[in-house]
Design a protein around this motif. Structure first.
Motif, PDB file in Angstrom:
ATOM      1  N   ILE A  46       0.831  -1.200   0.000  1.00  9.39           N
ATOM      2  CA  ILE A  46       0.000   0.000   0.000  1.00  9.39           C
ATOM      3  C   ILE A  46       0.866   1.250   0.000  1.00  9.39           C
ATOM      4  CG2 ILE A  46      -1.677   1.337   1.343  1.00  9.39           C
ATOM      5  CD1 ILE A  46      -2.889  -1.377   2.200  1.00  9.39           C
ATOM      6  N   ARG A  47       1.878   1.299   0.847  1.00 15.06           N
ATOM      7  CA  ARG A  47       2.775   2.463   0.855  1.00 15.06           C
ATOM      8  C   ARG A  47       3.474   2.611  -0.498  1.00 15.06           C
ATOM      9  NH1 ARG A  47       5.841   1.842   6.644  1.00 15.06           N
ATOM     10  NH2 ARG A  47       4.207   2.727   7.948  1.00 15.06           N
ATOM     11  N   TRP A  48       3.922   1.485  -1.077  1.00 16.85           N
ATOM     12  CA  TRP A  48       4.578   1.529  -2.381  1.00 16.85           C
ATOM     13  C   TRP A  48       3.627   2.089  -3.435  1.00 16.85           C
ATOM     14  CZ3 TRP A  48       9.060   1.672  -4.691  1.00 16.85           C
ATOM     15  CH2 TRP A  48       9.132   1.438  -6.067  1.00 16.85           C
ATOM     16  N   SER A  49       2.406   1.608  -3.458  1.00 14.56           N
ATOM     17  CA  SER A  49       1.423   2.092  -4.435  1.00 14.56           C
ATOM     18  C   SER A  49       1.164   3.584  -4.269  1.00 14.56           C
ATOM     19  CB  SER A  49       0.108   1.317  -4.306  1.00 14.56           C
ATOM     20  OG  SER A  49       0.303  -0.020  -4.653  1.00 14.56           O
ATOM     21  N   ASP A  50       1.060   4.040  -3.029  1.00 18.09           N
ATOM     22  CA  ASP A  50       0.865   5.467  -2.774  1.00 18.09           C
ATOM     23  C   ASP A  50       2.058   6.286  -3.258  1.00 18.09           C
ATOM     24  OD1 ASP A  50      -1.597   4.931  -1.626  1.00 18.09           O
ATOM     25  OD2 ASP A  50      -0.885   5.136   0.445  1.00 18.09           O
ATOM     26  N   LEU A  51       3.253   5.766  -3.051  1.00 19.31           N
ATOM     27  CA  LEU A  51       4.468   6.458  -3.477  1.00 19.31           C
ATOM     28  C   LEU A  51       4.550   6.526  -5.003  1.00 19.31           C
ATOM     29  CD1 LEU A  51       6.876   7.754  -2.034  1.00 19.31           C
ATOM     30  CD2 LEU A  51       8.040   5.562  -2.167  1.00 19.31           C
ATOM     31  N   VAL A  52       4.191   5.451  -5.680  1.00 23.45           N
ATOM     32  CA  VAL A  52       4.169   5.438  -7.140  1.00 23.45           C
ATOM     33  C   VAL A  52       3.155   6.460  -7.652  1.00 23.45           C
ATOM     34  CG1 VAL A  52       3.504   4.047  -9.152  1.00 23.45           C
ATOM     35  CG2 VAL A  52       5.034   3.089  -7.415  1.00 23.45           C
ATOM     36  N   THR A  72      13.577   8.934 -10.185  1.00 24.05           N
ATOM     37  CA  THR A  72      14.404   9.806  -9.350  1.00 24.05           C
ATOM     38  C   THR A  72      13.604  10.380  -8.192  1.00 24.05           C
ATOM     39  OG1 THR A  72      15.756  10.360 -11.268  1.00 24.05           O
ATOM     40  CG2 THR A  72      15.911  11.827  -9.377  1.00 24.05           C
ATOM     41  N   GLY A  73      12.432  10.909  -8.504  1.00 24.65           N
ATOM     42  CA  GLY A  73      11.584  11.484  -7.456  1.00 24.65           C
ATOM     43  C   GLY A  73      11.191  10.455  -6.419  1.00 24.65           C
ATOM     44  N   LEU A  74      10.835   9.261  -6.886  1.00 25.78           N
ATOM     45  CA  LEU A  74      10.441   8.198  -5.969  1.00 25.78           C
ATOM     46  C   LEU A  74      11.624   7.766  -5.107  1.00 25.78           C
ATOM     47  CD1 LEU A  74       8.036   5.360  -6.431  1.00 25.78           C
ATOM     48  CD2 LEU A  74      10.346   4.775  -5.734  1.00 25.78           C
ATOM     49  N   ALA A  75      12.802   7.631  -5.705  1.00 23.93           N
ATOM     50  CA  ALA A  75      13.986   7.213  -4.937  1.00 23.93           C
ATOM     51  C   ALA A  75      14.289   8.212  -3.828  1.00 23.93           C
ATOM     52  CB  ALA A  75      15.190   7.053  -5.861  1.00 23.93           C
ATOM     53  N   LEU A  76      14.224   9.504  -4.141  1.00 26.52           N
ATOM     54  CA  LEU A  76      14.509  10.523  -3.134  1.00 26.52           C
ATOM     55  C   LEU A  76      13.438  10.515  -2.045  1.00 26.52           C
ATOM     56  CD1 LEU A  76      16.192  12.809  -2.045  1.00 26.52           C
ATOM     57  CD2 LEU A  76      15.008  14.372  -3.598  1.00 26.52           C
ATOM     58  N   ARG A  81      11.776   9.284   3.529  1.00 27.35           N
ATOM     59  CA  ARG A  81      10.778   8.753   4.470  1.00 27.35           C
ATOM     60  C   ARG A  81      11.298   7.580   5.288  1.00 27.35           C
ATOM     61  NH1 ARG A  81       4.814   8.415   1.775  1.00 27.35           N
ATOM     62  NH2 ARG A  81       4.644  10.562   1.071  1.00 27.35           N
ATOM     63  N   TRP A  82      12.006   6.652   4.638  1.00 25.95           N
ATOM     64  CA  TRP A  82      12.312   5.396   5.308  1.00 25.95           C
ATOM     65  C   TRP A  82      13.797   5.019   5.321  1.00 25.95           C
ATOM     66  CZ3 TRP A  82       8.179   5.434   1.607  1.00 25.95           C
ATOM     67  CH2 TRP A  82       6.918   5.518   2.189  1.00 25.95           C
ATOM     68  N   GLY A  83      14.622   5.707   4.538  1.00 24.51           N
ATOM     69  CA  GLY A  83      16.028   5.324   4.422  1.00 24.51           C
ATOM     70  C   GLY A  83      16.825   5.560   5.695  1.00 24.51           C
ATOM     71  N   ILE A  84      17.804   4.715   5.883  1.00 26.94           N
ATOM     72  CA  ILE A  84      18.727   4.794   7.013  1.00 26.94           C
ATOM     73  C   ILE A  84      20.139   4.789   6.439  1.00 26.94           C
ATOM     74  CG2 ILE A  84      19.609   3.559   9.053  1.00 26.94           C
ATOM     75  CD1 ILE A  84      16.764   4.495   9.476  1.00 26.94           C
ATOM     76  N   LEU A  85      21.023   5.584   7.020  1.00 27.12           N
ATOM     77  CA  LEU A  85      22.437   5.531   6.650  1.00 27.12           C
ATOM     78  C   LEU A  85      23.184   4.808   7.758  1.00 27.12           C
ATOM     79  CD1 LEU A  85      23.300   9.051   5.206  1.00 27.12           C
ATOM     80  CD2 LEU A  85      22.708   6.966   3.991  1.00 27.12           C
ATOM     81  N   ILE A  86      24.066   3.920   7.340  1.00 20.14           N
ATOM     82  CA  ILE A  86      24.924   3.223   8.289  1.00 20.14           C
ATOM     83  C   ILE A  86      26.330   3.771   8.060  1.00 20.14           C
ATOM     84  CG2 ILE A  86      25.758   1.004   9.122  1.00 20.14           C
ATOM     85  CD1 ILE A  86      23.200  -0.222   7.796  1.00 20.14           C
ATOM     86  N   VAL A 111      24.465   6.776  -7.807  1.00 14.72           N
ATOM     87  CA  VAL A 111      23.834   6.390  -6.546  1.00 14.72           C
ATOM     88  C   VAL A 111      22.314   6.451  -6.673  1.00 14.72           C
ATOM     89  CG1 VAL A 111      23.498   7.060  -4.126  1.00 14.72           C
ATOM     90  CG2 VAL A 111      25.795   6.962  -5.099  1.00 14.72           C
ATOM     91  N   ILE A 112      21.813   7.518  -7.278  1.00 17.15           N
ATOM     92  CA  ILE A 112      20.364   7.636  -7.474  1.00 17.15           C
ATOM     93  C   ILE A 112      19.852   6.454  -8.290  1.00 17.15           C
ATOM     94  CG2 ILE A 112      18.522   9.019  -8.523  1.00 17.15           C
ATOM     95  CD1 ILE A 112      20.347  11.495  -7.956  1.00 17.15           C
ATOM     96  N   ASN A 113      20.538   6.118  -9.361  1.00 20.74           N
ATOM     97  CA  ASN A 113      20.121   4.994 -10.207  1.00 20.74           C
ATOM     98  C   ASN A 113      20.200   3.665  -9.465  1.00 20.74           C
ATOM     99  OD1 ASN A 113      19.614   6.743 -12.325  1.00 20.74           O
ATOM    100  ND2 ASN A 113      21.611   6.410 -13.280  1.00 20.74           N
ATOM    101  N   SER A 114      21.216   3.504  -8.632  1.00 20.17           N
ATOM    102  CA  SER A 114      21.363   2.279  -7.852  1.00 20.17           C
ATOM    103  C   SER A 114      20.211   2.139  -6.853  1.00 20.17           C
ATOM    104  CB  SER A 114      22.711   2.281  -7.132  1.00 20.17           C
ATOM    105  OG  SER A 114      22.891   1.090  -6.422  1.00 20.17           O
TER     106      SER A 114
END
Length: 147
Positions: A46-52, A72-76, A81-86, A111-114
């Motif tokens: 559901i979250r994925w569909s909303d993001l798309v 690009t917009g979706l990746a950012l 919203r959910w990304g974590i940096l280690i 990095v964006i493409n990855s």
């Protein structure tokens, strides 16, 4: 009418363990001379569909038109919203939106493409593979039952 028809709760619980209760995927990123890891957790359908839906494809971007959303917009947005940096010392941090903007600007297209590709695999390809495998398992078991 029963709300737990054919053990639906057990089926959903097993699927959640298999799909949602995972740590997600990680991507190594080099910023200057420093190697950090971006962790992208699973967010569910559901979250994925909303993001798309919130990131429609750009008409001048072939990749967007193929996948059906602004990669690009979706990746950012996903990262914000959910990304974590280690960090190199293992510390996990949740950057704010401006820090993600800066990371994307410094790291650039690779990095964006990855991140975009990883998100596609996690949220589109892997669910399709699971559905395909389930269909094959179902087909094989029904053929065995008829034999």
């Amino acid at each position: 009418m029963s709300t737990s028809a054919f053990g639906l709760d057990a089926i959903l619980d097993a699927a959640a363990e298999e799909v949602l209760d995972k740590p997600g995927e990680t991507i190594g990123v080099t910023i200057g001379a420093t190697e950090i890891t971006v962790e992208l957790p699973y967010i569910g359908g559901i979250r994925w569909s909303d993001l798309v839906a919130a990131n429609p494809p750009r008409s001048n971007a072939t990749g967007d038109l193929v996948v059906g959303y602004n990669e690009t917009g979706l990746a950012l947005e996903y990262a914000k919203r959910w990304g974590i940096l280690i960090q190199p010392d293992g510390e996990r941090v949740k950057p704010d939106g401006e820090q993600w903007n800066r990371l994307f600007n410094v790291a650039g297209a690779p990095v964006i493409n990855s991140i975009a590709l990883t998100l596609y695999v996690m949220n589109v390809q892997m669910p399709m593979d699971r559905a395909s495998a389930a269909g094959k398992d179902s087909s094989a078991s029904s053929k065995t039952a008829r034999a």
